[in-house]
Enzyme design. Structure first.
Site, short mmCIF file in Angstrom:
data_model
loop_
_atom_site.label_atom_id
_atom_site.label_comp_id
_atom_site.label_asym_id
_atom_site.label_seq_id
_atom_site.Cartn_x
_atom_site.Cartn_y
_atom_site.Cartn_z
N GLY A 139 0.79 -1.23 0.00
CA GLY A 139 0.00 0.00 0.00
C GLY A 139 0.82 1.27 0.00
O GLY A 139 2.05 1.25 -0.12
N VAL A 140 0.11 2.40 0.16
CA VAL A 140 0.75 3.71 0.13
C VAL A 140 1.37 4.04 1.48
O VAL A 140 1.02 3.45 2.49
CB VAL A 140 -0.26 4.82 -0.22
CG1 VAL A 140 -0.70 4.72 -1.65
CG2 VAL A 140 -1.45 4.82 0.73
N GLY A 141 2.27 5.00 1.48
CA GLY A 141 2.79 5.55 2.73
C GLY A 141 4.14 5.00 3.11
O GLY A 141 4.67 4.06 2.50
N GLU A 166 -1.12 -1.42 -6.72
CA GLU A 166 -1.74 -0.27 -7.40
C GLU A 166 -0.74 0.87 -7.55
O GLU A 166 -0.83 1.66 -8.46
CB GLU A 166 -3.00 0.19 -6.68
CG GLU A 166 -2.75 0.80 -5.33
CD GLU A 166 -3.99 1.42 -4.71
OE1 GLU A 166 -5.09 0.86 -4.87
OE2 GLU A 166 -3.84 2.47 -4.06
N1 COA Z 1 -4.59 7.97 15.48
C1 COA Z 1 -4.26 9.22 15.09
N2 COA Z 1 -3.23 9.51 14.27
C2 COA Z 1 -2.47 8.47 13.85
C3 COA Z 1 -2.73 7.15 14.22
C4 COA Z 1 -3.84 6.91 15.08
N3 COA Z 1 -4.16 5.69 15.47
N4 COA Z 1 -1.79 6.35 13.65
C5 COA Z 1 -0.98 7.14 12.92
N5 COA Z 1 -1.38 8.42 13.05
C6 COA Z 1 -0.78 9.60 12.41
C7 COA Z 1 0.73 9.64 12.53
O1 COA Z 1 1.12 10.19 13.77
C8 COA Z 1 1.09 10.53 11.34
O2 COA Z 1 0.79 11.86 11.71
P1 COA Z 1 1.66 13.10 11.17
O3 COA Z 1 1.38 13.13 9.69
O4 COA Z 1 1.10 14.26 11.92
O5 COA Z 1 3.09 12.76 11.52
C9 COA Z 1 0.05 10.12 10.28
O6 COA Z 1 -1.03 9.51 11.00
C10 COA Z 1 0.59 9.15 9.23
O7 COA Z 1 1.15 8.05 9.89
P2 COA Z 1 2.45 7.29 9.38
O8 COA Z 1 2.86 6.35 10.48
O9 COA Z 1 3.46 8.26 8.86
O10 COA Z 1 1.86 6.37 8.24
P3 COA Z 1 1.88 6.28 6.66
O11 COA Z 1 2.56 7.40 5.94
O12 COA Z 1 2.39 4.94 6.41
O13 COA Z 1 0.32 6.38 6.30
C11 COA Z 1 -2.01 5.79 6.39
C12 COA Z 1 -0.61 5.60 6.97
C13 COA Z 1 -2.96 4.81 7.07
C14 COA Z 1 -2.50 7.23 6.64
C15 COA Z 1 -1.93 5.54 4.84
O14 COA Z 1 -1.34 4.31 4.60
C16 COA Z 1 -3.32 5.57 4.22
O15 COA Z 1 -3.86 6.62 3.90
N6 COA Z 1 -3.92 4.37 4.02
C17 COA Z 1 -5.25 4.23 3.48
C18 COA Z 1 -5.24 3.95 2.02
C19 COA Z 1 -4.52 2.69 1.68
O16 COA Z 1 -4.21 1.86 2.52
N7 COA Z 1 -4.23 2.51 0.42
C20 COA Z 1 -3.46 1.34 0.05
C21 COA Z 1 -3.88 0.69 -1.17
S1 COA Z 1 -2.54 0.84 -2.30
#
Ligand code: COA
Length: 501
Positions: A265-267, A290
């Site tokens: 996934g993304v991120g 994707e």
């Molecule tokens: N509650 C509140 N905030 C939370 C949290 C929780 N349980 N868990 C993480 N966060 C915050 C982090 O602190 C971070 O905040 P910041 O931007 O202020 O630093 C932010 O969320 C992103 O977290 P990070 O650990 O850097 O994760 P990431 O970049 O790997 O992204 C998702 C994680 C979930 C946001 C991202 O993967 C996403 O949008 N997923 C949904 C779509 C998806 O999965 N697509 C995949 C198909 S290809």
């Protein structure tokens, strides 16, 4: 060679070249527009920017559909200008996020494989304009996409008119990378003839009806780089747990040693975890994903991965510079498809994918929240995680066990929003271990998650919740009036952690 002749081989279209401002002036209040772009890759750039500027002279609002998130600050500028009434299906811009959370933009968060069916079936749209970034147009009217295909094909086929942005900053070596295929209409649909990530089943570009091309605009602007963080010590540990799980599955004879195709996934977290495969014994890997992030190119460079199929390529700045300098050497090992094909349930199930996506939080019973902070505020959207999670052979969700310096536990009594139900989740991974929750009853799942995934600081209070829930009974025990109390406490006190007595 004259750039027009080099890029627009269908010469009858030369007379349709206009400025971005002129093209933007055709878009009127109340229209619905489909924009190319998927996780910051291959987005139309000049016309959307001209649109946001036009708002200063003339107020208007439009509905905006895309592949997924846009780069180039477009979602942010749209949000600031206040020109978006409805937005779908995914975004990741801080300003757009706050416009969604304030209720100024109506955001329709849905599975990325679904938009095309909705456009085709008349549920979303009708689209007045498709605005699509392209490398060029062939003599026989094929639009060659750039770094993503996304929803561009369905937008081009179903919009009343098309505006093409030819981006000369995108490397010409991208031509030949794409495989454009649209399923037949529901009712007469045949199986999608794709049985391996390497299969090509469509055309090298998007067939367009030249009479629908209202204008062609030149741009010369690279995609926005991805802001992902490099792997860190915790994501390295998480990758180690994931590898331990995969190894165990191979030893048990449930997975082949070359592994089925992978989706990631993304991120930052998903990228880092995939990166962990570099130092593993797994060889001959294939990806059916994707979006292809940095780690995929390291796997291709190392020879660990042999082939990758996706809908977009989204890279950080240093990787962009490196990869696009010599893109020719990757082209034979990559294919980009429309997102309804990269994310199609039929294909995901057929290929038996291992899907690895990131959760914001999950609960004692394995329900996963990927989208909503404290159950209310939209982060980005479900994206393709539901397409893959629901249909993969193995749906793996990864997250760090805590966020915000430990003030948030990512393992909670009850997920405050559920994108992936307990029925769609197979394995959960944090830096503390993995919990394989397949074939477990709810109480067994809770024990495994407590033992393997929760941060030690939060373990006693989650154990306490579970014990008291069990005392009340039920197939899925809960203390209902406390189920969301951790989130409420965070909102009130700025931490979920209860002080020890
Ligand atoms: N509650 C509140 N905030 C939370 C949290 C929780 N349980 N868990 C993480 N966060 C915050 C982090 O602190 C971070 O905040 P910041 O931007 O202020 O630093 C932010 O969320 C992103 O977290 P990070 O650990 O850097 O994760 P990431 O970049 O790997 O992204 C998702 C994680 C979930 C946001 C991202 O993967 C996403 O949008 N997923 C949904 C779509 C998806 O999965 N697509 C995949 C198909 S290809």
């Amino acid at each position: 060679m004259d750039q027009r002749l080099e890029r627009i081989k269908l010469t009858a279209l030369h007379e349709r070249i206009v400025s971005a401002e002129q093209a933007a002036s055709w878009i009127k209040d109340g229209m619905a527009v489909g924009l190319s772009g998927f996780t910051r890759a291959g987005d139309a750039k000049a016309v959307p920017n001209a649109l946001a500027k036009r708002m200063q002279e003339e107020p208007f609002q439009i509905d905006v559909y895309t592949g997924a998130s846009l780069g180039s600050g477009i979602d942010g500028r749209f949000a600031q200008a206040g020109i978006v009434r409805k937005r779908a299906p995914y975004q990741s811009d801080p300003l757009m996020r706050s416009a969604i959370n304030s209720g100024d933009v109506q955001f329709v968060d849905h599975h990325l494989s679904q938009t095309a069916e909705w456009i085709r079936g008349g549920v979303a749209g009708p689209l007045d304009f498709a605005i699509i970034e392209a490398l060029g147009i062939t003599q026989d009217g094929l639009l060659i996409p750039t770094t993503s295909v996304g929803n561009s094909m369905v937008f081009a086929h179903h919009a009343k008119q098309i505006i093409i942005e030819i981006n000369t900053a995108q490397p010409l070596e991208l031509e030949g990378l794409h495989d454009c295929y649209a399923p037949q209409a529901i009712g007469s649909r045949q199986p999608i003839p794709l049985v391996s990530p390497r299969d090509r089943i469509g055309t090298k570009g998007i067939p367009v009806d030249p009479s629908k091309v209202k204008g062609i605009v030149w741009t010369n602007q690279a995609d926005s780089p991805s802001p992902i963080e490099p792997p860190d010590a915790e994501t390295d540990v998480m990758a180690g747990h994931l590898l331990a799980f995969l190894r165990r599955e191979v030893q048990a004879g449930r997975l082949d040693k070359n592994l089925p195709p992978l989706q990631s996934g993304v991120g930052s977290v998903a990228n880092a975890v995939l990166h962990g495969l570099l130092d593993s014994e797994f060889e001959g890997l294939e990806l059916y994903s994707e979006v292809l992030q940095d780690a995929v190119f390291d796997l291709l460079d190392s020879g660990k991965a042999l082939f990758a199929s996706a809908s977009a390529i989204t890279l950080s700045q240093p990787y962009m510079e490196r990869i696009y300098q010599d893109f020719g050497r990757y082209r034979e090992r990559l294919v980009l498809r429309p997102q309804e094909i990269s994310n199609h349930p039929e294909i995901i199930r057929r290929l038996g994918l291992i899907s690895i996506n990131t959760a914001l939080e999950f609960d004692l019973y394995g329900n996963v929240n990927s989208t909503h902070i404290a159950g209310t505020k939209m982060m980005n959207g479900i994206g393709g995680s539901g397409d893959f999670g629901r249909n993969a052979q193995l749906a793996i969700f990864v997250t760090k066990s805590i966020a915000k310096n430990g003030r948030i536990s990512c393992v909670v009594p009850f997920a405050s929003h559920i994108d992936h139900t307990e029925h769609d989740v197979d394995v959960l991974v944090t830096e503390h271990g993995f919990a394989d929750i397949r074939n477990l009853a709810p109480r067994e799942r809770a024990e495994r998650i407590l033992a393997n995934c929760v941060h030690p600081e939060y373990r006693p209070q989650l154990r306490d919740y579970f014990d008291r829930a069990i005392a009340r009974g039920g197939h899925t025990p809960h203390v209902l009036d406390e189920a969301l109390s951790w989130h409420a406490k965070y909102m009130r006190d700025g931490t979920m952690l209860k002080k020890s007595p």
